[in-house]
Design a protein around this motif. Structure first.
Motif: not given
Ligand SMILES: C[S@@+](CC[C@H](N)C(=O)[O-])C[C@H]1O[C@@H](n2cnc3c(N)ncnc32)[C@H](O)[C@@H]1O
Length: 470
Positions: A55-66, A249-251
């Motif tokens: 499971t990967i939380p969206r906060s761990a992703i590298i993108n324009i939002e984080t 999903g959420e993550s």
């Protein structure tokens, strides 16, 4: 070796620290370099179907939002969404992520993704990085220099990425860090571009429904997809036949798709149904399973010329009859491909990939011959004659294409048996061999069609006579 394992361990610890779940009891990250597959994730135990492995939380992703970069350079990034700002060509999602990855890399220890960045590749086997002599092995294949796009990519990075870094040294370089030369910066941007090409995900929104914006318009979900680097989900290797799936999903969750994933099996994701040439272009590897999707491009000009030869009509006569096969010189080529079916819900390829038609090419040739019949009815007496001409034109262009490759199928097979051949050479030979095998299949099918028509012709008078006798 020790370094490689240490980087893996640091990455795994970091991943858990930032909220990622990794089912240590079921899976492990393994060193698959001996198979030419870098790191991969392998089952430690038999895994049941529909089991969450990561499971990967969206906060761990590298993108324009984080990343912090868009907050530090709002003007550069806002332009990406502000289409009314006519002075600046907006950064596309690709360019935005390259800039973000360059920024995070330059932050070194200060980037919160440092242990992740440390396991990303620094060199690539994609043709973008091949030498002239390596590229020569791809001659005549769909992977032309234009398609590989080194020049276009150089131009884009030089004009869109490098200047932003150069004009904002205080933002991109931590205090005391030397600035990169323009060439080093360009190389870094290329490296990040290629990493994104092979690793990034199109992120789907986690909301179930499309939302109406304040004017009541429904926001296009596709347009909301964002490109992002998803740690650990991207350690999964992939194949055309796969056994796991990433749910957005959420993550983000990686789940198993089959009930028979045995201990020791590699967990494989799906990058899509792509010809081996495209897998090589984007990801720098090839497996046998992708060959079912192989494609060959036939230029429109070759088809127009073969039609001219088959009918004895000149290009201007064809044009006068309204036949515009080659009117648009830049027009998309015709694609020769198999009917390959799609993988089933378990990621298995169960249907046989068959070469049984050339939908667009046949349709356009039939239309062309219909137009010719209107002007010269004596040339195409009936549908059988028309179908025969279609078959003849396709056979000619397919055979011509096959004759253009500098090596034969036999020679390519012999090269692949040699020891000491480099990985890039092997992949180039596999791509061109895959195309030739496809063309051979097409010729076999066309010959069978012609033979069937000839048989019918032979049987016809006999049948007629038989019915007369009765
Ligand atoms: C998303 S990454 C997967 C993780 C990668 N193996 C690593 O070590 O970081 C995609 C890259 O992995 C490699 N790869 C993916 N699937 C592969 C496969 N089935 N066989 C060999 N290499 C593969 C290719 O180099 C590709 O560009």
């Amino acid at each position: 070796m020790a370094d490689f394992q240490q980087s893996t361990n640091r990455f795994l610890s970091w991943f858990k620290l930032v909220g990622g779940e990794f089912k240590d009891d079921l899976i492990e990250v393994q060193d698959l370099r001996a198979q030419g597959a870098g790191r991969g994730i392998v089952a430690k135990k038999d895994i049941p179907e529909d089991c969450t492995l990561l499971t990967i939380p969206r906060s761990a992703i590298i993108n324009i939002e984080t990343s912090e970069l868009p907050k530090k350079l709002p003007k550069v990034f806002e332009a990406a969404f502000d289409e009314e700002d006519e002075d600046t060509e907006p950064l596309d999602p690709w360019e935005s992520l390259i800039l973000i990855m360059v920024y995070e890399y330059l932050q070194g220890d200060a980037s919160r993704w440092k242990p992740y960045l440390d396991v990303l590749p620094t060199t690539f086997d994609t043709p973008m990085f091949w030498t002239e002599s390596e590229l020569k092995e791809l001659e005549v294949t769909v992977l032309t220099k234009d398609k590989i796009g080194r020049q276009a990519s150089d131009d884009k990075l030089r004009t869109r990425i490098v200047p932003v870094v150069k004009h904002n040294p205080d933002i991109f370089y931590p205090v005391g860090k030397n600035q990169l030369t323009e060439d080093d910066l360009l190389n870094l941007a290329h490296r990040m571009g290629s990493t994104i090409m092979a690793y990034a995900f199109d992120l789907e929104n986690d909301e179930e429904e499309d939302e109406a914006d304040e004017d009541g318009w429904v926001v296009d979900r596709d347009a909301q997809k964002m490109l992002g680097m998803v740690p650990m989900a991207d350690i999964l290797n992939a194949n055309a036949d796969f056994n796991a799936h990433v749910n957005h999903g959420e993550s983000l969750e990686v789940t198993s798709l089959r009930s028979d994933i045995k201990a020791g099996t590699e967990i494989l994701n799906y990058y899509g149904a792509m010809p081996s040439s495209e897998v090589l272009r984007r990801y720098g590897y090839i497996t046998t399973e992708y060959h079912r999707y192989d494609e060959v491009e036939i230029p429109r000009s070759a088809v127009a010329q073969a039609l001219g030869r088959a009918t004895g009509l000149s290009p201007s006569e064809l044009l006068e009859m309204g036949i515009e096969i080659d009117a648009d010189k830049e027009g998309d080529p015709y694609i020769i491909e198999r009917d390959s079916g799609a993988p089933n819900e378990e990621g298995r390829l169960i249907e046989e990939a068959k070469m049984d038609e050339f939908p667009e090419l046949e349709e356009e040739l039939k239309l062309a011959l219909k137009a010719i019949k209107k002007h010269k009815p004596e040339m195409i007496a009936d549908n059988r004659k028309r179908d025969g001409a279609v078959n003849a034109v396709i056979t000619e262009v397919v055979a011509d294409k096959l004759a253009q490759y500098p090596t034969s199928i036999r020679e390519d097979r012999a090269i692949l048996k040699k020891s000491g051949i480099t990985n890039r050479h092997r992949m180039a030979v596999e791509v061109r061999l895959g195309e030739k095998v496809l063309l051979e299949e097409a010729l076999t099918m066309l010959r069978a069609r012609s033979a069937a028509v000839a048989n019918e012709d032979e049987e016809r008078p006999a049948k007629k006579m038989k019915s007369k006798a009765q």
